[in-house]
Design a protein around this motif. Sequence first.
Motif, short mmCIF file in Angstrom:
data_model
loop_
_atom_site.label_atom_id
_atom_site.label_comp_id
_atom_site.label_asym_id
_atom_site.label_seq_id
_atom_site.Cartn_x
_atom_site.Cartn_y
_atom_site.Cartn_z
N ARG A 142 -7.74 -1.49 -5.83
CA ARG A 142 -8.79 -2.35 -6.37
C ARG A 142 -10.08 -1.74 -6.63
NH1 ARG A 142 -9.58 -8.00 -6.62
NH2 ARG A 142 -7.86 -8.51 -5.14
N LEU A 148 -7.35 -5.81 -10.09
CA LEU A 148 -6.46 -5.47 -9.02
C LEU A 148 -5.23 -4.52 -9.66
CD1 LEU A 148 -5.69 -5.39 -5.82
CD2 LEU A 148 -4.33 -7.55 -6.57
N PHE A 153 0.71 -1.96 -13.19
CA PHE A 153 0.69 -3.37 -13.48
C PHE A 153 -0.50 -4.02 -13.13
CE2 PHE A 153 2.23 -7.80 -12.81
CZ PHE A 153 1.92 -8.27 -13.79
N VAL A 154 -1.11 -4.60 -14.14
CA VAL A 154 -2.46 -5.06 -13.84
C VAL A 154 -2.31 -6.47 -13.12
CG1 VAL A 154 -4.84 -5.56 -14.56
CG2 VAL A 154 -3.56 -3.94 -15.64
N ARG A 155 -2.36 -6.53 -11.97
CA ARG A 155 -2.29 -8.08 -11.12
C ARG A 155 -3.15 -9.07 -11.26
NH1 ARG A 155 0.18 -7.45 -6.40
NH2 ARG A 155 -1.12 -8.97 -5.79
N SER A 156 -4.66 -8.53 -11.51
CA SER A 156 -5.74 -9.51 -11.81
C SER A 156 -6.75 -8.57 -12.51
CB SER A 156 -6.10 -10.40 -10.39
OG SER A 156 -6.97 -9.50 -9.84
N THR A 157 -7.85 -9.16 -12.52
CA THR A 157 -8.93 -8.59 -13.36
C THR A 157 -9.48 -7.24 -12.72
OG1 THR A 157 -10.33 -10.19 -11.89
CG2 THR A 157 -9.97 -10.69 -14.25
N TYR A 208 -5.70 -10.49 -0.69
CA TYR A 208 -5.06 -9.90 -2.00
C TYR A 208 -3.68 -9.80 -1.75
CZ TYR A 208 -9.77 -8.63 -2.51
OH TYR A 208 -11.08 -8.46 -2.55
#
Lengths: 1134, 150
Positions: free
Chosen positions: A791, A814, A808-812, A31
Motif C-alpha cells: 500500500r 493497494l 494487480f492494482v486491487r484498489s486505489t 485490507y
Amino acid sequence: MCLCSCSPSRMEFPSGYGSHLPSYSVPSGHYSQVPSKAAASHLDNQYRASYYPTYYSAPAQNVMTPSVGTNVLNTQESQQLYNKTPAHTVGSAEGPIQGAISSASYLHTSAQQSYSAFGNHYSTSVSSSVASQGFPLNSDHYTMPMVSSAMYPNVSYPPVAAGRVYGQAFTSQTLPAVGQFKETNTFSSQSTSVPHSLQQHVPVGYNTTLTTISSAQSIQDSLCRNLTGSLLTKVLRKKFLSLLFLKNLPFLKQLTLNYFPPPAIDSSSTTSSASPVLNNYDALEGGGYPGKQSSISFVLPETRSMTSSPVPAPSVPQTSKASKPFGYGYPTLQPGYQNAAPPAPVQPNNPGHHPGFQHYPQQYPGVNQLSSSLGGLSLQHSQQPESLRPVNLTQDRNILPVSSVPAPVPNLNSDLRKLNCSPDSFRCTLTNIPQTQALLNKAKLPLGLLLHPFRDLTQLPVITSSTIVRCRSCRTYINPFVSFIDQRRWKCNLCYRVNDVPEEFMYNPLTRSYGEPHKRPEVQNSTVEFIASSDYMLRPPQPAVYLFVLDVSHNAVEAGYLTIVCQSLLENLDKLPGDSRTRIGFITFDSTVQFYNLQEGLSQPQMLIVSDIDDIFLPTPDSLLVNLHESKELIKDLLNALPNMFTNTRETHSALGPALQAAFKLMSPTGGRISVFQTQLPSLGAGLLHSREDPNQRSSTKVVQHLGPATDFYKKLALDCSGQQTAVDLFLLSSQYSDLASLACMSKYSAGCIYYYPSFHRSHNPAQAEKLQKDLKRYLTRKIGFEAVMRIRCTKGLSIHTFHGNFFVRSTDLLSLANVNPDAGFAVQMSIEESLTDTSLVCFQTALLYTSSKGERRIRVHTLCLPVVSSLADVYAGADVQAVVCLLANMAVDRSVSSSLSDARDALVNAVVDSLAAYMSTASNLQQSMLIAPNSLKLFPLYILALLKQKAFRTGTSTRLDDRVYAMCQMKSQPLVHLMKMIHPNLYRIDKLIDESTIHVNDRVVPQPPLQKLSAEKLTREGAFLMDCGSIFYIWIGKNCSNNFIKDVLGYPNYASVPQKMTQLPEVDALSSERTRSFISWLRDSRPLSPVLQVIKDENPAKTDFFQHLIEDRTEAAFSYYEFLLNIQQQICK
Amino acid sequence: MCTRASSVFFERTFLSAVFMFLLLKVHLLMMLPSYFLIITLSDLECDYINARSCCSKLNKWVVPEVIGHAVVTVLMLISLHWFIFLLNLPVATWNIYRYIMVPSGNMGVFDPTEIHNRGQLKSHMKEAMIKLGFHLLCFFMYLYSCPIRA
C-alpha cells in the motif's frame, strides 16, 4: 561509546543477503487481501474434495498411469534413466536446519562485509581528516586510500564486531546516502563534544585523534556498563514489548554500548540538557553543508578542513523558536527533541557535484562561508543554488559527471534528512514538491515515485511488538516524520489526525527507558520491518511452494535449456528459500501435459501424462506438489533424468495454455510461485497464439503494431493466479517470434518476473547460456515474499494517478503482489488534488506486507519525507533527472501500447522541450537563443535521446518485436538503478587502469576510471573500453591496443589471437590484470545479477550491439546528441 | 382531446402514445445500467468491491446497453422522429465506438488491470454521470412531449 552509539550509517550491500531474516509484511486486517480460503490445515481435504471427482470421472484412457506402480509409463529410455540414476542419500538436514545453514553462510559473508564496512566507517569518523567523503553514495564499504590497513586495528572493535553489526541494525537511523557523510563528520565532532574541536582534529590527523578518542571510548564504555547495570533492573520489569533482534547475540552489551553513550556525553559535556543523540549532531554540525562536504575529493584529505567551518554557536539552534524551518516539523516536541532542528541548510544539494569519492575540480569554497543563520528554506535568500546553475547545453559538452550520477538530496533540515529513506529504495522525481497542481503543470515535469521496496538490505531494524502503532484514521505506520505533541499523543504526518501513544510504545527497549517514544526504532528509522501479528493474516502463512513448468517440445530439447535448468536446480535445491514445509513440483508439456508423482515412498518418480488438453485435470492432486525435504531423493532423480528423457521427441507443438491451467489448479490451494520455461509460440489448446510479426516491418519508421496482447487468456489466468496468491514467472528462451507481448501478461498481472533469452542455444550461444545460468542462480536463491500486498500512502492532498510495474492494482492505493522479489521495482505517478499550502512537508509511505519463506508475516515500511515549495525555480532545483527519465520511460511504454510508438516518442521529446522551455521562461536573464537547462536537468536531453535509441522505443533500426516488448517489460519492472544502466550504459576506458585513482574495498584496490561519453569519438584504436549495460558488460578492444594489455589482461599474445567468443578474463599475474578484474568485480558486486562479459573485437558480430549503445552518435535513423539539442532548441523557439 | 378525433386520428395518437410510453420505459431501463455503473464504480472507489468482480459485473451490461440504445435510435429513425433521433445518435455512436475500440488483450470495456490507472475510474464515473443525465433529460422530454402530441 558514542562512536557506535550514534553511528547511524545504514550499510547496504546490494548483493548481500542481509543479516536480517527474510522479512514479511501484511497490511492491516481490514485490507483483506486473501480471498476467503480454507485454513491451511484443511487444504488437503479441500483439495481432494474439489479435485478427486474430476480425477475419477476422467476418461480412463486419458490417464496413462503406469500399470505397475513403479514403472514409468513413458519411453524406454526414460525408464532406463530412472533406473540408472544413482541412489542419493536423502538430504539429512531438515528444513529449518538447512535454512539455517544456508542463511548462515550468507550471514557469514555479509557480516564480514559489514564488519569491514563498520570498521571503515568508524575509522573514518574517527579520523576526520581522512574525510568521510571517501564514501561514495551507498557504497559504504570503501576504505580510504591511505588508511585502509591502519583502520581496523585502530578501531579496536574486532571482538564485538559482529554483534555490533547486528546491534547496529536497531540503533542505526536510516539515512539517505549523503547523510552519512555528514554523519561521520559529526561523529568526530561529537566525540569530543565541543563543536570547535572539529577544527582541531583536522590538521592533527587521525593518529592523534584516534588516541584521544579511543581513550574516551574506553571511559565511556565503562560508564555505559555501569549505567546499564543500574538501569537494567529497573527496566526489566517493564516487559511490554520486546524487540526481536536479528541475531540472538548477547545484545545487552552492544545495545548499551550503542544507546547509552549519548546521555553519558551529555552529562559530561554541557552543550545541552538531556538531548538525544541527534541533537548533538545537529548542534555541533549546525551550519555544515552536508551536500557540499561530500563534493570534496577523498584523495585530497587536506581539503577536508574546509568543511569543518564551525557553527556560529551550537546554542543557536537550541532555542526552539529559531528552529522551525517547517510548518509542523516537530513543533511541539519536548525541548530536547525540538533542539534537533538546526537552521536549515541554505545550500541545497548540488546533484551534479557530490559524487563523493571522485576528484572534483570544482569545489565551492564560498559555500561554507555563507551564514547558516540565514536559515530559511527559500532558495532566493542565498545565491543561486548549484542545481539551478544554468548550463548551456549546446556549448557545454562535458556534462557527464565523473562517476555515477547521485540522487539529489531533499532540501530538508539536516535532522530530517538524516532520517529520510534511502534513495535506493524510494525516490521521487521532484525532491521539492510543488504546492499546487497548477505549479506542477507549469513545470512540465512528471511527479511520481520510484520504489524498490523489497531490496536486499543488510541493515534493517526488525521490530516485534504486540501492537504496531498506526494512525487510527489513515492507518499510517508511525514513522520518523510524525510529530509528538506531548508524551502521550502523536500527530499523523499524512492525515494530521492526533493519535494516542499506546502504553507499550512509551517503553523503549533499546534504551530501556520509559517515556521516550520518540527514541523508539520506529521513530528513528524510516525503513523498518515489523513482525506482524495474526491480525495481519487471513489464513495461516503459506509455505513456500515452487512449481516448475517446463517446455519439452522438440524446439526446447534442441535448444538444450533443460540441462542448465535442471543443473541449476540441483545445485540450489538446498538454497531455495523456505522452511520445513517447502513444497515443490514439476510439470512438463509438449502437445500433452506431463505430471510427476514424487510422493515420498516411491522408488522413482512417476510420470503421468494427460493428453486431454481441452479439459485439463490433475491426475493425482495430492502427490504432485511434494515436500522438498521428504522427497528430495525423488526430486534429484527426476532432475537428473529430465534433460535426457525427451531427447528423441518429435513433438513440435506446445500446449502452454493447458499446462498453465493445470499449474494454476495445482497451486490454487496454497499459492506460491510458478516458473514457466517456454521456447516457442504456444500452438495448442487454450491460449494458442499466432505469429503476428512481419519481419519486413522490423525497421519500419512508421507504425509498430502488436505491442499489446493478442488474447486476454493470459491476463485472465494471471488474475486468477493473483487471486490465489500465485505468481507466474516467465523464462522465454526462443529463437523465433513467440509473442512475448501476449505471454508477458501472465507475469505482469500476477506480480511475476520476465526473463527473455533471444536466440538461446546452449552451445551456439554460450553468452546466453551463461546468462541463463547466472540468472537462475540468483532467481532460485534470492529472497521471496509470498501473498504480499503493498500500500502506498501519501500526505492528504496527493493521490496516486497511475501505477507501473508487475502487479494487480486491487484498489486505489493497494497493489496485490502474489510474490515479491528483491529485484522488482515499481513506479507510481502522483497528482496533486488539493493545494498543499497548509503544509511544508509531504510524506510518502509504502508498506509491504508479505509472508516470508519461513512462514512469518512481516511488514516492511519505507517512509520518505519531502519539502513543499511554491516557486517554479525551486521545483527545478529539486528535480531528480534519473527518476524523471525512468518515470517517463514507464509512461512512454503505456503510451506506446495504448496509442502508438510514434506518439510515445513524440511525448518523450515534448517532455524535454516543454520542461526546458518552461525553465527558460522562468529565468528572465537568459538569452533565448541558447539552449539552457538547470544543472539539475542538464542530463535530461541526453537521457531522453538515449531512451529514443533504446530498443523499446527506437524506430528505423531493425528491432525484433519480442526484443522491443521485452525492453518495455523491463522498463516497467526494473528498479531505477538497473533501468538507468539499461538506458544509458556506463563507458570506461580500461587499458590504463593503473594510472587511475583508486579506492579500497575490502582490502582490494579498485581503480576508478572516469565515465566516458557514449560516443565513438571517445573510442580510440589504441584503447580498450568497458561498457556496463547493467545485464551485460562489453569489452571493446581497439585494433592497435597495446599488446601489453592484451597479454596481461586477456591472456593472449596479440590482437589477432583473441578469440571471437570470449566471456571471461583469465587470472594473469600482472598488475593491470588484477586492477581490471577488481574493477569488474566491483561493478558486479553492486548489483544482484552478475552480468555476462563479452569481449568484442572489430570483426565481431556483437560489435553492432556495442555500437548501438553509443547513443551520442548519429545513426542512419536517429539524431546525434548535438542534432537532438538543436532540434529541441528549434522546437522551443517555435 | 382524443375523443373528438376521428378513428384514424385516434389510432395514430394512440399508437404514438403507446410508442412514447414504450420509449419512456426503454429510457428508464437504459438509466439502470448507468445507475448501476455509478454505484458499482463508487463501490470500487471506496474499496468495497474487488476490481475483478466489479469489472466482470459491469462488462455484462455493456452489450445490452449498446444494443438497446442502437435499437431505440434506429426506431426513432424509422418513425421519423428526427429530433430525438439526432439527440440519441451521438450517444449511441459513442457506445458502439467504445465497444469496438477495446484492445484485443483487454477483458472488455472495463478492464480490472487498468481501471485504477490513468484516472480511468474517474473518467468512467464522469461518463456514467453524463449518460444518466442524458437519459433523465430524454425521459422528461418524452414524458412532456407525449400528451402534447396526443
